[in-house]
Design an enzyme around this catalytic site. Structure first.
Site, mmCIF file in Angstrom:
data_model
loop_
_atom_site.group_PDB
_atom_site.id
_atom_site.type_symbol
_atom_site.label_atom_id
_atom_site.label_comp_id
_atom_site.label_asym_id
_atom_site.label_seq_id
_atom_site.Cartn_x
_atom_site.Cartn_y
_atom_site.Cartn_z
ATOM 1 N N HIS A 150 0.845 -1.199 0.000
ATOM 2 C CA HIS A 150 0.000 0.000 0.000
ATOM 3 C C HIS A 150 0.879 1.248 0.000
ATOM 4 C CE1 HIS A 150 -2.900 3.037 1.236
ATOM 5 N NE2 HIS A 150 -3.829 2.208 0.810
ATOM 6 N N GLU B 18 -3.555 2.269 -7.366
ATOM 7 C CA GLU B 18 -3.951 3.385 -6.513
ATOM 8 C C GLU B 18 -3.128 4.615 -6.876
ATOM 9 O OE1 GLU B 18 -4.235 1.844 -2.115
ATOM 10 O OE2 GLU B 18 -2.175 1.854 -2.815
#
Length: 253
Positions: A96, A166
């Site tokens: 992430h 992302e």
């Protein structure tokens, strides 16, 4: 067979016992599309994983937000892939952008983590994405390809990998990549997989979008041919997460 729509809810470092109970109750009571149409995974903080797994309706799976790069031992504060498997947690989020930036996790380190987690039997949501500076410099695909290559260098079997694109500039900012921007990167990522891994992996691997996805933006994003789902942040703590899950019906219509 087509790629089944995938919606992940990343709760990040949020929640109290009572808040988690409220979120679980909302999900349990919600009218959501059939498991034939959408695969749903939620990712609470470590401390809530067993509770959420036990109380959540069975068709919604649970993911950890991270795990260590090797077997457990003298690594204070870390949680190993083996521990997650032992708890019956099937999924983990790795790479992430918040961990890449705040904890300086390199692409190579993320690749090693993905390979180790898969080897222990976990399924992985592997995150890639560019910063605003990188996008404005025109290097989006170069960055995303480098991050994906670091994973591809370490693994051969992509069956249990979902790639989450992302754009870092869209995470928690309220800015959303336009459907066209998301589709462009997803299509380029799929082309990269086709050229550098295999056409079969490119066709079967789900590439999901993460970055301020909301109930308002989800349907138009879901309609894009190479957007196979979402990794949802803040909205996964709210009732609108149900609407985002149900955006899967756009694909099956």
């Amino acid at each position: 067979m087509g790629r089944k729509f995938f919606v992940g809810g990343n709760w990040k470092c949020n929640g109290t016992v009572s808040q988690v109970e409220t979120i679980v109750n909302t999900l349990n009571a919600g009218q959501i599309a059939s498991p034939d149409v959408v695969e749903v995974v939620v990712s609470p903080p470590y401390v809530f994983l067993p509770t959420v797994k036990d109380k959540l309706r069975p068709e919604i799976q649970v993911a950890a937000q991270n795990c260590w790069v090797k077997k457990g031992g003298a690594f204070t504060g870390e949680v190993s892939a083996e521990m997650l498997v032992n708890l019956g947690i099937p999924w983990v989020i790795l790479g992430h952008s918040e961990r890449r930036s705040l904890l300086a996790e390199s692409s190579e380190f993320v690749g090693e983590k993905v390979a180790y987690a898969l080897a222990q039997g976990l399924k992985v949501i592997a995150c890639v994405g560019e910063t605003l500076e990188q996008r404005e410099a025109g290097s989006t695909m170069e960055v995303v390809a480098e991050q994906t290559k670091a994973i591809a260098d370490k693994i051969k079997d992509w069956t249990n990998v979902v790639v989450a694109y992302e754009p870092v500039w869209a995470i928690g900012t309220g800015k959303v990549a336009s459907p066209a921007q998301a589709q462009e990167v997803h299509a380029n990522l799929r082309d990269w997989l086709k050229t550098n891994v295999s056409p079969e992996v490119a066709e079967s691997t789900r590439i999901i979008y993460g970055g301020s996805v909301t109930g308002a933006s989800c349907k138009e994003l879901a309609a894009q041919p190479d957007v196979d789902g979402f990794l949802v942040g803040g909205a996964s703590l709210k009732p609108e997460f149900i609407d985002i899950i149900n955006a899967a019906t756009v694909k099956s219509a």
